[in-house]
Design a protein around this motif. Structure first.
Motif, short mmCIF file in Angstrom:
data_model
loop_
_atom_site.label_atom_id
_atom_site.label_comp_id
_atom_site.label_asym_id
_atom_site.label_seq_id
_atom_site.Cartn_x
_atom_site.Cartn_y
_atom_site.Cartn_z
N PHE A 22 40.32 34.75 36.00
CA PHE A 22 39.43 35.57 36.82
C PHE A 22 39.66 35.43 38.32
N LEU A 23 40.33 34.38 38.75
CA LEU A 23 40.55 34.27 40.19
C LEU A 23 42.00 34.61 40.53
N ALA A 24 42.89 33.70 40.24
CA ALA A 24 44.29 33.90 40.60
C ALA A 24 45.13 32.97 39.74
N PRO A 25 46.45 33.17 39.73
CA PRO A 25 47.29 32.22 38.99
C PRO A 25 47.05 30.80 39.48
N ASN A 62 45.03 19.31 43.73
CA ASN A 62 44.28 19.44 44.98
C ASN A 62 44.09 20.89 45.37
N GLU A 63 45.18 21.63 45.31
CA GLU A 63 45.08 23.04 45.65
C GLU A 63 44.12 23.75 44.71
N PHE A 64 44.17 23.34 43.45
CA PHE A 64 43.30 23.96 42.46
C PHE A 64 41.84 23.73 42.84
N ILE A 65 41.51 22.49 43.16
CA ILE A 65 40.12 22.18 43.48
C ILE A 65 39.68 22.91 44.74
N CYS A 66 40.58 22.99 45.71
CA CYS A 66 40.22 23.71 46.94
C CYS A 66 39.95 25.17 46.64
N SER A 67 40.87 25.75 45.86
CA SER A 67 40.75 27.17 45.57
C SER A 67 39.51 27.44 44.73
N TYR A 126 39.00 42.73 31.66
CA TYR A 126 38.73 42.20 32.99
C TYR A 126 40.03 42.20 33.78
N LEU A 127 39.93 41.96 35.06
CA LEU A 127 41.11 41.70 35.88
C LEU A 127 40.74 40.56 36.82
N SER A 128 41.69 39.72 37.13
CA SER A 128 41.40 38.65 38.08
C SER A 128 41.39 39.24 39.49
N GLU A 129 40.88 38.45 40.41
CA GLU A 129 40.82 38.92 41.80
C GLU A 129 42.21 39.29 42.30
#
Lengths: 621, 841
Positions: A343-346, A352-357, A159-162
């Motif tokens: 699967f998304l990004a680092p 907070n940023e994590f939950i938003c992302s 796989y590759l993340s976005e």
């Protein structure tokens, strides 16, 4: 496919809650590897789109390397996230089970799939991951369950993340068709240099085009080949093409604008440079308008196929994300930090940023642990089977599991039962909490609002919550106390293998702050936390530890190496990534670096943590 | 895992036509189940062996791309990289192949063993979990060769290192000796609070009754000799009367832990002649018993007995989990000659897995390795350092599979073709579980056992080429002491990339001797004092941009090379050591100031983004020594905790620099008599740098040479010479043949006139001549070509000094007074290996 509706004998049996499929070892879970991945995709897509919920469950190569790396009751959501992040960045997902399911009264219709993953560096770019850590105990446990490592490594889906996919696209340097967004609308005044550049390129293109189209004129082979060299013509697929080197994005715009004059036959393509930006513009000569469309289609399918190949398993993640269905997990913080990082990004640096992302990709994530909290305290909720058994003893909430999937041939080596258990548990909980309307189809809104209450609460360990606990729950667990971070002090530098009781005894007589009620708990072998009952005492104690006035037995202990630090130091340990195997070492290092560079003080007042006596006993190992 | 190229073998095609049958019985795989028997047979084979070949398969080699082996690795950095690799990755397969010369059969007999190993956490020891890293490419490579991961993880043999064993034993000792009997007895303080609870009180009362009943029965029994009362038949399952250490006892089953706690409390409170014990039974589950004791001394005795037994049990389980280390201990204690192929990393793995944590410095490591394994031979060094063997190898690559197919074709090809018979070959017979064959082919490449076998065969064949006659070699004599082998024993490649060899018995480091070195020296000697590491610069900057950026400040010859560590970091090698501190000082001041001047400064391009950090080579070493491994170097530096942007070099480094200069002088044979003089005036350099060069370097090398053919202007040619270093760097990075460099940059000079500053340069290829202005030529007679543009100037006046000068760098090296007639330099005069030939009249 086995018919979706079970024959009637099973239906009758379902009244007594025991169907044949109730036995986990007979749950047919579709095992997916590289070989059958592509053919299963459309089926999975259908199941996802027709489901109400999707349960996910991961099998990783490890979780925490040292006792204190484990998310514990004394963690704030922030430190818990940092710990989960550390694990997600190092370990690897070997199995990813998803189970789209429908809830129909007391019936769960589930379509479980278990994907075998392995990060393969197919593009030789060190992606999806250069290396990963394995914990031997995890591998041994998997081996005991009969896990086939050969299948996983030989035949696991990559796989590759976005984020990786977008860098790969640039690095592969595939020609991109020019969309209208790339063509900038604003065209500033042309400078002399620009005009010269345009005219030079225009004449080159013209000559080349003429040379290509005038093929009917018979020329010597030598002349043709010489002309080819002079004009710099190339082939793009079966069509002739020409590369125009550019030095800046400005020139790209100029070339594109100029090429519009030839838009009847020339299709401009942008060749990205390896380090980002544009390397060149390539003009491809087409014979007619139909041919032009054909070329555009060819480019699209090429890109589509390549993206599919590159994405691999992420295709499934994208399907889930696109469906916007609520996800159900058992240990959501752990699982979704893994999902985000792979699967998304680092992973971003804070919760907070994590939950938003994460919310952008998965708007609703429900943790069954959090649902459980509304039912009452369950002692150890780490084990799903135990929780199911517990609920079975306490509540009458029969749930029939129906799995219309095709049975696998190799029954012995079936993995991914957890995901079905999560479905089952979720079904039970919904029926107990009465949040499942009889007909989901008719009242989607109601369900949504009911579910919303539980969604996106990631940090829901036993004994902690971001929401105020109601009186009832407190009544059930009078051991649980809310403790402010300010009242917590980390102690280390004592003899190893000391027990909390002995340490408490030692402290009791050492200083007057310990005359009041306080509690001691071991974090790991090297470090303990002291929780003061009375506010303010922790500061007094910290001040005493740092002053020369320290005397008596406490002085003796300090001379032997005893050290103390407040909760903010612990937070700094987690955020600076000093994951030493002993917490004492990490605290020491943080203090040392902090002394050189004083940073902004951490705000700890708002964050509160919970401590329960039950876990204090746990730590006295 | 090792990157070896698979042999392109034709043996399948051949074997059908040959008469000798190729035996293809499988390799002897050793797993958990057959380990004990394999170990005892291996013990005999190793004891009888002349040498033992080994090979390891690992889960990976480098934990991050920047941890790869570079030419810019100083030996201590190289060791740190090897150390990191050995600490992080796991060994999953270990091949041992003992070779014994059989005088009757006139052949070697070998027993290749292929051990699957996998360390499990069998002892409840530390808090930290055992973990290891997997490099995805390595795993993929292993998978390509059908490595059986299931065999490894499910059935691999576990092990304990010596250090882990010691720690475990110490732990056992401290638990069973440290604590006094009483505290051991009452490990858990039982609070009386439990008894405030009514159900608990009732339960305790019931237990008290039962126990006294049992005790009473017991005493009666002893007095009267009647049968045990069947009084609690209802709870027979829970209360089982047994004999514990020759004493009557009750075994408690089916109680909850809370109930057991209460029982324990009751026993302690009310029964002086009963003792509550928790002992670990057979199959490791603990058992709770209440034992009848006669007196306090009896109780003590019982406790001691139990404790001793538990201690012995614990020690036994530690001994049992030593596992595969027995093989290593065997190899170490037998002191046999160990043969490996490019095995420095292998040895480091063996050390860290089976002895203890790797020492911090290479020196300590080497001395302790030598203690454990006094004789090690590396076949790769053997093949590269001996001219006879090199001839045999016909200059082919010295990878294991290649060496095997070249040196041992009769085994590799599984046949005895006629043309091969000309070559004297050592016969090797393989024995696996009583099956023997002299033409063995297991068919499994890249299995550690087979690779060990190949290594051994290559070594045996190499020995015979060296003239070692196994027929005359007495079995008692150690092969390692053979005089023909002596010079090769205990030499290991510290780094294959730059050919640095380390001697394990003396700790001396040498570079591979030039005579046998097939690889040309592309770079002048790397002086680590001249190196700055720069990271965190804007990602679009490439090596050339950085070079240009710095050259703008310090002059075009200031930077010898810029080498990418990874995409986020570069090494910048300056021409002189003091430029390192100058550069760092300048960068530091630019970091601090944000005025327009520093924005316009040439270095501003490099500092764009504000994350650019720079430091000396020592910092690079420090970063390498960290246990963290981030994929990108810039992230690594952050993770190591580097918060500054520029680390200035302290003044103490200046003295180091002088030392190193002195060293250079000492090594230089002839130019050493003189001193290097430096022209500080860089700014008015004759070569002006223009933008066109930048595109030149981006051109393919073939084109570059053609472009230079077109240049007729003498100044342009000087440009070409001045950039030759960067060509070399780029050529080197692209692995182009070095011949190109030497031919295209040939540079011939001679001067005629007394007072002229003009030199005539002629190009041998084009036969064109150009005049150029060279102020250094004043009063000098002649200049001759040399390595990359260095000229020799001979003064007309014999009393004046002879110089080697570089017209572009304006460097001059004084060679003393001109007594000499001719001077020839073969390599750059900056290279300490440079030899100057002078002929005295």
């Amino acid at each position: 496919m086995v018919p979706k509706f079970k024959p009637s004998p099973l239906r009758i049996r379902s009244f007594c809650t025991k169907t044949v499929q109730q036995n986990p070892h007979h749950w047919p879970i579709k095992q997916i590897t590289k070989t059958n991945f592509n053919e299963s995709l459309s089926e999975i897509k259908n199941h996802i789109s027709s489901s109400d919920f999707i349960a996910v469950s991961l099998q990783n190569t490890g979780s925490f390397s040292s006792p204190w790396h484990r998310v514990s009751t004394f963690d704030t959501p922030e430190t818990a996230y940092l710990k989960a992040k550390f694990a997600a960045e190092r370990f690897q997902i070997l199995q990813f089970a998803i189970c789209p399911f429908k809830l129909q009264a007391s019936k769960v219709i589930a379509y479980p799939y278990n994907f075998h993953l392995f990060p393969r560096d197919e593009l030789k770019m060190g992606m999806p991951s250069y290396s990963f850590t394995c914990q031997t105990s995890y591998l041994t446990a998997m081996a005991k369950e009969g896990f086939d490592f050969n299948t996983c490594i030989y035949d696991g889906i990559s796989y590759l993340s976005e984020a990786q996919e977008s860098t790969v696209k640039v690095r592969m340097g595939n020609p991109m068709a020019v969309d209208h967004a790339t063509k900038s609308s604003s065209s500033p005044a042309l400078s002399v240099a620009d005009t010269v550049f345009i005219e030079r390129v225009r004449s080159r293109v013209k000559h080349w085009k003429n040379a290509c189209t005038d093929s009917d004129i018979k020329t010597e082979a030598l002349v043709t080949s010489l002309r080819k060299i002079v004009l710099g013509g190339e082939q793009f697929g079966s069509r002739p093409s020409m590369t125009i080197d550019v030095c800046s994005e400005r020139q790209v715009q100029l070339v594109l604008k100029m090429l519009e004059d030839f838009s009847d036959v020339l299709v401009p393509l942008i060749i990205p440079a390896k380090g980002g930006g544009t390397q060149a513009v390539r003009a491809v000569l087409t014979s007619s308008d139909e041919d032009k469309d054909l070329l555009k289609r060819e480019l699209q399918t090429f890109e589509f196929e390549q993206n599919k190949r590159v994405r691999g398993f992420r295709e499934v993640i994208d399907l889930i994300s696109a469906s916007q269905k609520p996800l159900v997990a058992h240990n959501s913080l752990n699982d979704f930090t893994f999902i985000h990082s792979k699967f998304l990004a680092p992973l971003p640096p804070n919760m907070n940023e994590f939950i938003c992302s994460l919310r952008l990709a998965f708007p609703q994530v429900i943790d069954v642990n959090y649902l459980l909290k509304d039912i009452g305290p369950v002692k150890k909720m780490t084990n799903i089977s135990a929780t199911i058994a517990y609920l079975k003893n306490r509540f009458f909430a029969p749930i029939e599991m129906e799995i219309p999937n095709q049975a696998n041939e190799n029954e012995g080596k079936i993995h991914g039962h957890n995901v079905v258990k999560i479905c089952q548990l979720f079904g039970k909980l919904c029926s107990i909490l009465k949040i499942t309307p009889d007909a989901i189809e008719s009242s989607d809104d109601f369900l949504a609002s009911a579910i919303n209450r539980y969604a996106n609460i990631f940090y829901s360990l036993p004994g902690s919550s971001q929401e105020p606990t109601n009186e009832e729950i407190r009544g059930w667990t009078n051991d649980k106390r809310k403790v402010s971070c300010e009242d917590v002090v980390f102690l280390w530098g004592f003899r190893e293998r000391i027990s909390a009781g002995i340490l408490k005894n030692m402290l009791q007589g050492s200083h007057e702050v310990f005359a009041e009620a306080f509690n001691v708990r071991m974090v790991d072998r090297s470090c303990a936390i002291v929780v003061f009952g009375k506010p303010g005492l922790s500061n007094t104690f910290k001040n005493v530890m740092n002053s020369k006035a320290v005397s008596g037995p406490l002085r003796e202990m300090v001379s032997d190496g005893l050290k103390a630090a407040g909760y903010e130091t612990y937070q700094r340990v987690c955020s600076s990534g000093l994951w030493e195997s002993a917490l004492a070492d990490a605290l020491d290092k943080t203090l040392a670096s902090h002394n050189c560079l004083s940073e902004a003080a951490y705000e700890t007042k708002q964050s509160e943590i919970y401590l329960s006596n039950e876990l204090i006993n746990l730590a006295e190992l | 895992m090792k990157k070896r190229w698979p042999i392109t073998i034709l043996y399948r095609a051949f074997s059908s036509s040959t008469t000798s049958t190729t035996a293809s019985f499988p390799l002897k795989h050793v797993k958990k189940s057959n380990f004990d028997s394999a170990l005892s047979s291996l013990r005999h084979h190793v004891q009888a062996a002349d040498f033992v070949a080994i090979d390891l398969e690992m889960t990976g080699i480098t934990s991050a791309p920047w941890r790869d082996s570079f030419e810019f690795d100083r030996f201590d950095v190289r060791y740190l990289k090897v150390k990191d690799s050995a600490e992080k990755f796991a060994v999953i397969q270990f091949g041992v192949s003992p070779f014994r010369w059989d005088p009757l059969k006139q052949s070697f007999i070998t027993h290749p063993h292929n051990f699957f190993i996998f360390q499990r956490q069998e002892l409840p020891l530390d808090g930290a979990a055992y973990e290891f890293l997997c490099q995805t490419t390595s795993m993929d490579f292993l998978a390509k060769y059908q490595f059986d991961f299931n065999a490894c993880i499910h059935e691999g043999v576990s092990y304990l290192s010596r250090e882990q064993e010691d720690k475990a034993l110490k732990h056992v000792n401290s638990t069973y000796e440290d604590e006094s009997l009483d505290s051991w007895h009452s490990l858990k303080e039982i609070r009386d609070t439990h008894l405030f609870n009514i159900p608990d009180i009732l339960f305790a009362e019931r237990m008290k009754d039962r126990l006294s009943e049992w005790l009473g029965g017991l005493l009666r029994n002893r007095d009267g000799g009647s049968e045990v009362q069947p009084s609690f038949n209802d709870s027979k399952q829970q209360f089982e009367t047994i004999f514990f250490k020759m004493r009557p006892a009750i075994s408690l089953n089916g109680f909850t832990s809370h109930q057991l706690l209460l029982i324990q409390l009751v026993v302690r409170k009310h029964f002086k002649d009963l003792a509550y014990l928790r002992v670990s039974g057979e199959n490791s589950c603990s058992q709770n018993v209440i034992v009848y004791i006669e007196s306090e001394s009896d109780k003590k005795m019982l406790m001691k007995e139990v404790k001793d037994e538990q201690k012995i049990d614990a020690e036994m389980s530690i001994k049992a989990s030593i596992g595969f280390r027995h093989v290593i201990d065997l190899l170490s204690s037998e002191k046999k000659l160990i043969v490996g192929h490019n095995c420095f990393l292998d040895i480091a793995h063996i050390y860290s897995k089976f002895f203890g944590p790797l020492p911090l410095t290479a020196e300590e490591f080497i001395s302790s390795v030598n203690k454990y394994f006094p004789h090690i031979i590396d076949t790769k060094i053997l093949l590269n350092s001996n001219s006879i063997l090199q001839q045999r190898m016909k200059k082919s690559s010295t990878s294991l599979s290649k060496a095997f197919s070249v040196l041992c074709p009769q085994i590799a090809l599984g046949s005895k073709s006629t043309h091969l018979a000309l070559q004297p070959s050592v016969k090797v017979e393989v024995e696996v579980d009583d099956i023997r064959s002299s033409n063995w082919n297991s068919g499994v490449k890249h299995e550690a056992g087979y690779d060990a076998f190949m290594t051994g065969c290559v070594f045996a064949q190499a020995c015979s080429h060296l003239g070692i006659d196994f027929k005359q070699q007495s079995s008692s004599e150690n092969l390692a002491h053979n005089e023909k082998l002596r010079e090769h024993v205990n030499l290991l490649y510290l780094s294959w990339t730059n050919g640095e060899i380390i001697n394990l018995s003396t700790g001396n480091r040498t570079s591979e001797s030039l005579a046998s070195n097939k690889r040309k020296n592309h770079y002048p000697k790397i002086l680590f004092e001249c190196i700055v590491i720069v990271w965190g610069f804007p990602s679009h900057l490439k090596a050339w941009d950085i070079r240009e950026c710095i050259s703008k400040v310090y002059g075009p010859t200031s930077v010898i090379s810029v080498y990418h560590v990874d995409e986020t970091a570069v090494f910048v090698q300056f021409s002189r050591a003091e430029m390192v501190s100058k550069f760092l000082d300048l960068k530091g001041s630019l970091d601090r100031n944000n005025d327009p001047i520093s924005v316009l400064h040439p270095l501003a391009k490099l500092l764009e983004g504000g994350n650019t950090c720079a430091a000396s080579y020592e910092t690079y070493k420090e970063i390498c020594s960290s246990t963290v491994s981030k994929v990108l170097f810039a992230d690594q530096a952050k993770a190591v905790g580097i918060k500054w942007k520029t680390k200035l070099v302290e003044s103490s480094d200046k003295t180091k620099e002088h030392e190193s200069l002195r060293k250079v002088k000492a090594v230089n044979s002839d130019p050493s008599c003189g001193e290097r003089t430096k022209n500080k005036n860089f700014d008015d350099h004759p070569c002006s740098f223009n933008g066109s060069r930048r595109t030149n370097t981006n051109l393919p090398i073939e084109l570059l040479s053609e472009i230079f053919e077109e240049l007729t202007d003498c100044e342009n040619i000087s440009h070409r010479a001045a950039v030759c270093m960067s060509f070399m760097a780029s050529c080197h990075q692209n692995f182009l043949p070095s011949t190109f460099i030497s031919s295209s940059i040939s540079f011939l000079h001679c001067s005629h006139n007394h007072h002229q500053n003009l030199a005539l340069s002629s190009n041998v290829q084009t036969h064109k001549h150009h005049q150029m202005f060279l102020p250094q030529l004043k009063e000098s007679r002649c200049a001759s070509t040399s390595y990359d543009g260095w000229l020799l100037t001979l003064p007309f006046d014999r009393k004046q000094n002879l110089y080697l000068s570089n017209p572009f760098a304006r460097d001059r090296i004084k060679l003393g007074t001109a007594q000499a007639l001719r001077v020839v330099t073969s390599i750059s005069p900056l290279d300490p290996k440079c030899v100057v030939l002078d002929i005295h009249k």
